[in-house]
Scaffold this motif. Structure first.
Motif, PDB file in Angstrom:
ATOM      1  N   ALA A 209    -127.968  50.712  14.297  1.00  0.00           N
ATOM      2  CA  ALA A 209    -128.143  49.279  14.530  1.00  0.00           C
ATOM      3  C   ALA A 209    -129.332  48.973  15.452  1.00  0.00           C
ATOM      4  CB  ALA A 209    -126.878  48.680  15.123  1.00  0.00           C
ATOM      5  N   LEU A 210    -129.922  49.986  16.051  1.00  0.00           N
ATOM      6  CA  LEU A 210    -131.012  49.756  16.999  1.00  0.00           C
ATOM      7  C   LEU A 210    -132.208  48.998  16.407  1.00  0.00           C
ATOM      8  CD1 LEU A 210    -130.813  53.067  19.011  1.00  0.00           C
ATOM      9  CD2 LEU A 210    -130.562  50.755  19.951  1.00  0.00           C
ATOM     10  N   PRO A 211    -132.651  49.293  15.178  1.00  0.00           N
ATOM     11  CA  PRO A 211    -133.759  48.504  14.630  1.00  0.00           C
ATOM     12  C   PRO A 211    -133.416  47.011  14.530  1.00  0.00           C
ATOM     13  CG  PRO A 211    -133.531  50.532  13.392  1.00  0.00           C
ATOM     14  CD  PRO A 211    -132.333  50.434  14.300  1.00  0.00           C
ATOM     15  N   ASP A 212    -132.177  46.703  14.175  1.00  0.00           N
ATOM     16  CA  ASP A 212    -131.772  45.291  14.096  1.00  0.00           C
ATOM     17  C   ASP A 212    -131.741  44.657  15.485  1.00  0.00           C
ATOM     18  OD1 ASP A 212    -131.531  45.285  11.318  1.00  0.00           O
ATOM     19  OD2 ASP A 212    -129.456  45.977  11.406  1.00  0.00           O
ATOM     20  N   GLN A 213    -131.237  45.392  16.467  1.00  0.00           N
ATOM     21  CA  GLN A 213    -131.234  44.864  17.831  1.00  0.00           C
ATOM     22  C   GLN A 213    -132.668  44.598  18.298  1.00  0.00           C
ATOM     23  OE1 GLN A 213    -128.764  47.860  19.933  1.00  0.00           O
ATOM     24  NE2 GLN A 213    -127.573  46.084  20.618  1.00  0.00           N
ATOM     25  N   LEU A 214    -133.573  45.491  17.965  1.00  0.00           N
ATOM     26  CA  LEU A 214    -134.971  45.315  18.329  1.00  0.00           C
ATOM     27  C   LEU A 214    -135.535  44.046  17.706  1.00  0.00           C
ATOM     28  CD1 LEU A 214    -137.567  46.363  19.655  1.00  0.00           C
ATOM     29  CD2 LEU A 214    -137.981  47.663  17.555  1.00  0.00           C
ATOM     30  N   ARG A 215    -135.265  43.851  16.434  1.00  0.00           N
ATOM     31  CA  ARG A 215    -135.754  42.642  15.757  1.00  0.00           C
ATOM     32  C   ARG A 215    -135.224  41.370  16.429  1.00  0.00           C
ATOM     33  NH1 ARG A 215    -134.079  45.335  10.745  1.00  0.00           N
ATOM     34  NH2 ARG A 215    -135.897  46.255   9.783  1.00  0.00           N
ATOM     35  N   VAL A 216    -133.945  41.371  16.781  1.00  0.00           N
ATOM     36  CA  VAL A 216    -133.322  40.184  17.374  1.00  0.00           C
ATOM     37  C   VAL A 216    -133.937  39.863  18.732  1.00  0.00           C
ATOM     38  CG1 VAL A 216    -131.165  39.270  18.333  1.00  0.00           C
ATOM     39  CG2 VAL A 216    -131.163  40.368  16.097  1.00  0.00           C
ATOM     40  N   VAL A 217    -134.048  40.860  19.606  1.00  0.00           N
ATOM     41  CA  VAL A 217    -134.582  40.553  20.935  1.00  0.00           C
ATOM     42  C   VAL A 217    -136.061  40.202  20.872  1.00  0.00           C
ATOM     43  CG1 VAL A 217    -132.820  41.869  22.180  1.00  0.00           C
ATOM     44  CG2 VAL A 217    -134.983  42.967  21.602  1.00  0.00           C
TER      45      VAL A 217
END
Length: 106
Positions: free
Chosen positions: A70-78
């Motif tokens: 899920a880290l790539p998605d978290q990166l996109r969100v922040v």
């Protein structure tokens, strides 16, 4: 530095790591004693802190989700939160530099 350059830097990092499976996330980052997942989560937290500061909001801890996938998605969100906060150029420059450094270390 612009929000478009921030988006580009994020896209390059996501393209680099978005297909990784758990063993690759768990491997140590280059020359370090932390995992690749820990390094990317640290970057996510840094960007979240920059976004909170730019928006005049309190800093909050970004949760470490059970799956590192899920880290790539978290990166996109922040990163999107940071762009929406419309920070000054030096903040965008710091964010892009942090992303670029993380890519190099992975």
């Amino acid at each position: 530095m612009s929000a478009a350059e921030l988006d580009r830097a994020v896209a390059l990092l996501v393209r680099q790591v978005g297909h990784w499976q758990q063993p690759r996330w768990s491997a140590p980052a280059a020359g370090g004693n932390v995992s690749r997942a820990d390094l990317v989560h640290k970057l996510v937290q840094e960007l979240a802190n920059l976004a909170a500061d730019a928006a005049g909001e309190p800093r909050r801890e970004v949760p470490r989700l059970p799956s590192d996938l899920a880290l790539p998605d978290q990166l996109r969100v922040v990163a999107a939160d940071l762009a929406l906060a419309a920070p000054p150029t030096p903040v965008l420059t710091a964010a892009v530099n942090a992303i670029t450094q993380t890519r190099a270390t992975l």
